[in-house]
Design an enzyme around this catalytic site. Structure first.
Site, PDB file in Angstrom:
ATOM      1  N   LYS A   1       0.838  -1.190   0.000  1.00 52.06           N
ATOM      2  CA  LYS A   1       0.000   0.000   0.000  1.00 52.06           C
ATOM      3  C   LYS A   1       0.883   1.254   0.000  1.00 52.06           C
ATOM      4  O   LYS A   1       1.950   1.264   0.598  1.00 52.06           O
ATOM      5  CB  LYS A   1      -0.883  -0.028   1.256  1.00 52.06           C
ATOM      6  CG  LYS A   1      -1.950   1.024   1.294  1.00 52.06           C
ATOM      7  CD  LYS A   1      -2.921   0.739   2.435  1.00 52.06           C
ATOM      8  CE  LYS A   1      -3.893   1.903   2.588  1.00 52.06           C
ATOM      9  NZ  LYS A   1      -4.718   2.125   1.388  1.00 52.06           N
TER      10      LYS A   1
ATOM     11  N   GLY B   1      -6.302  -2.671 -14.283  1.00 55.81           N
ATOM     12  CA  GLY B   1      -7.601  -2.048 -14.470  1.00 55.81           C
ATOM     13  C   GLY B   1      -8.700  -3.079 -14.632  1.00 55.81           C
ATOM     14  O   GLY B   1      -8.898  -3.625 -15.712  1.00 55.81           O
ATOM     15  N   GLY B   2      -9.369  -3.389 -13.553  1.00 52.64           N
ATOM     16  CA  GLY B   2     -10.549  -4.257 -13.628  1.00 52.64           C
ATOM     17  C   GLY B   2     -10.273  -5.712 -13.925  1.00 52.64           C
ATOM     18  O   GLY B   2     -11.157  -6.433 -14.396  1.00 52.64           O
TER      19      GLY B   2
ATOM     20  N   THR C   1      -9.181  -4.378  -7.207  1.00 49.08           N
ATOM     21  CA  THR C   1     -10.485  -4.453  -6.551  1.00 49.08           C
ATOM     22  C   THR C   1     -10.999  -5.883  -6.405  1.00 49.08           C
ATOM     23  O   THR C   1     -11.662  -6.210  -5.417  1.00 49.08           O
ATOM     24  CB  THR C   1     -11.497  -3.609  -7.350  1.00 49.08           C
ATOM     25  OG1 THR C   1     -10.959  -2.288  -7.476  1.00 49.08           O
ATOM     26  CG2 THR C   1     -12.830  -3.523  -6.640  1.00 49.08           C
TER      27      THR C   1
ATOM     28  N   CYS D   1      -2.663   9.144  -7.761  1.00 50.39           N
ATOM     29  CA  CYS D   1      -3.808   8.941  -6.899  1.00 50.39           C
ATOM     30  C   CYS D   1      -4.801  10.084  -7.056  1.00 50.39           C
ATOM     31  O   CYS D   1      -4.460  11.251  -6.840  1.00 50.39           O
ATOM     32  CB  CYS D   1      -3.368   8.823  -5.450  1.00 50.39           C
ATOM     33  SG  CYS D   1      -4.709   8.223  -4.441  1.00 50.39           S
TER      34      CYS D   1
END
Lengths: 314, 281
Positions: A43, A240-241, A263, A127
């Protein structure tokens, strides 16, 4: 036997699959064998200690989430004394991720955390929640390059530039960070968005705006990965996804040398492991000896040059 | 082959304390006009849950809805003897509407057990629980935990009206003394509850309190714990992203003894906190 090995901007990885920054933490080790990942991306931290933005911090959409967290950070000493030792024991290379308010601070922080247990540093210049200048470094090729130069001046570790998708021409930013010495680009961070509650007439996020992520954004970022891969010689990491091994293959065909899953780790903790298995099966089925051969192997129509993919007539 | 034997954890299995448990629905019936009880056969990792922990449930896609994120659900029943877990829930939105569509035999993917649950100090003699609404579900396993540790349990259950009151049978089966209050009877106001608790405390001293489901009940629990100098804990609820302490979406301000506030994760640092640490349940 498929060779899954890839080398990304100076980092040797057993396979091309890793978590996106911020999508895993210590809790993931309670469910998943982190030793199987290509790399472990941590992170983002900042030089200072931050609490993050006011809740609510997440809104759910169909196949997507709108997050605005605001980079809660315990600072570089906590990273070196706790986070890095925790993740280094699993084996895969550990990639730190940093953000700061100025290019100089990026450089100082990169120097401060330079450590043999860290394999590379990802520069979070993208960000969408950063409020420092009202605009992310990654939206401006000059500012983006300054960050990379400042980091390269302070560390010998490879630098990965994580780009923002919230720009008109992402290839221009990719070229700027490559010229500044970046060892790889990560394409891309979250798409700026906003959520509104009609009943209460108020924003759904405490921070009003946030970043859209999840499977719904895949076509947008896939296009950007393709543009970046055609613009630079350094490796492009697709992010991305991505939810499945099939998504991983699509990103590699578009030009990515490795990928990050974000995610989807929140919904299916087995997503990364299952993707590694799927890609292995795919390569076996397609008689592909080395997974690296997939990078840029997309079969495009011969009569369309890459410039034509910068716009579309609907 | 029993349903329990079929239920197995999603890979990896073995040495991991938490898992994506692939459970099988035994029943999913309405308990009253608002609440439903979902009972599932759960694999061993799931059954290692203790009071105050939760599971992050993958809600099934229905013809009209497909919730993307999982939904956190506190555990209502941990039945290791029959290999079952129970979740008591109120249908309020997309996720719980999808859960309501589950039928016996369906699979429920439940990540867990998650979070830090209740911790009862050794030697606790009398636990007082005060809960309202959905908070009643969360405290039911605590009654069993307390009885197993040899403590007496008094539970004050609060509801808008008698017909919305849940968990009485579950709590009594666990060995708790149950006192019901509700808004219709007019005996659920905080001062009334405080008076009740003072009487109970005078009879048999209370040395631990737990609460869930109401900010007013949290307030009175905090005040009484402070006055009686006893520990008290609250189970906090939040909309979550990951449930595993990774995304930092479900944070609440948590105060330490010096009054310093830090944003902490309900899913990973909680969901159970000291009553003096948090301002809202």
């Amino acid at each position: 036997m498929v060779d899954l090995f890839v080398t990304i901007g100076g980092v040797h990885m057993a396979n091309p699959i890793m978590p996106a920054s911020g999508s895993i933490a210590e809790g993931m080790a309670d469910l998943v064998d982190l030793g199987k990942l290509g790399a472990i991306v941590l992170k983002t931290i900042t030089p200072d200690i931050r609490q993050g933005v006011k809740p609510p911090r997440v809104v759910e959409y169909t196949d997507a989430t709108l997050f605005s967290i605001g980079i809660p950070s315990k600072g570089p000493d906590y990273l070196l004394n706790h986070t890095v030792p925790f993740f280094a024991r699993f084996g895969p290379p550990v990639i730190a991720s940093i953000s700061a308010d100025t290019a100089e601070d990026f450089g100082t922080l990169a120097g401060y955390i330079t450590d043999p247990r860290i394999a590379a540093i990802e520069a979070n210049i993208s960000c969408p929640n950063l409020r420092a200048h009202g605009r992310a470094f990654g939206m401006d090729p000059v500012a983006a390059a300054e960050v990379i130069r400042a980091m390269k001046a302070n560390t010998d570790l490879p630098i990965w530039a994580k780009l923002t998708p919230n720009v008109g021409d992402i290839a221009e930013i990719a070229r700027a960070v490559e010229d500044a010495g970046a060892d790889a680009v990560v394409t891309a961070n979250a798409i700026l968005g906003m959520g509104i509650n009609a009943e209460t007439m108020t924003p759904r996020l405490g921070n009003v705006v946030g970043g859209l992520t999840g499977p719904a954004v895949k076509p947008v970022i896939l296009r950007m990965v393709n543009q970046c891969a055609e613009a630079v010689k350094i490796p492009v990491i697709g992010c991305g996804g991505i939810a499945t091994g099939e998504d991983v293959v699509e990103y590699m065909l578009a030009g990515a040398s490795a990928v990050q899953i974000g995610t989807m780790n929140f919904v299916h903790t087995a997503a990364m492991e299952q993707s590694i298995a799927w890609v292995t099966d795919y390569c076996t089925r397609k008689n592909i000896a080395r997974v690296a051969e997939l990078t840029g192997a997309l079969k495009l129509p011969v009569d369309q040059n890459s410039e034509q993919r910068g716009a579309v007539a609907l | 082959m029993t349903m329990t034997a079929m239920a197995k954890p999603e890979a990896p299995s073995g040495c991991f304390p938490r898992a994506e448990n692939r459970c099988h629905v035994v029943s999913n019936a309405p308990m009253n006009s608002e609440y439903r009880l979902l009972v599932v056969d759960a694999p061993e990792t799931g059954l290692s849950a203790y009071a105050g922990q939760f599971f992050h449930l993958l809600c099934p896609a229905t013809a009209t809805e497909q919730p993307f994120l999982r939904r956190p659900m506190s555990i209502y029943r941990i039945d290791r003897e029959n290999g079952q877990l129970g979740f008591l829930y109120k249908v309020t939105g997309k996720g719980t509407r999808a859960l309501a569509s589950l039928a016996p035999g369906d699979e429920l993917n439940a990540t867990g057990p998650l979070g830090v649950g209740f911790s009862l100090p050794e030697g606790t003699k009398h636990v007082a629980m005060v809960a309202r609404g959905v908070g009643l579900a969360t405290l039911a396993p605590l009654a069993r935990m307390a009885r197993a540790q040899g403590a007496m349990v008094t539970a004050i259950l609060s509801a808008r009206a008698p017909e919305f009151l849940m968990s009485r049978d579950e709590l009594e089966a666990a060995g708790a003394r149950v006192i019901e209050v509700n808004d219709v009877a007019g005996n659920s106001a905080p001062q009334e509850v405080i008076n009740r608790l003072r009487d109970i405390h005078a009879e048999t001293p209370i040395d631990f309190m737990a609460t869930c489901g109401s900010n007013r009940l949290l307030g009175l629990t905090r005040d009484l714990c402070s006055e009686w100098r006893i520990p008290g804990q609250v189970a906090v609820e939040a909309f979550m992203g990951c449930g595993l302490g990774m995304c930092f979406a479900c944070v609440v301000p948590v105060r330490d003894a010096q009054g310093h506030e830090e944003m902490k994760r309900v899913c990973y640092d909680g969901p159970v906190f000291g009553v003096e640490e948090v301002t809202a349940w």
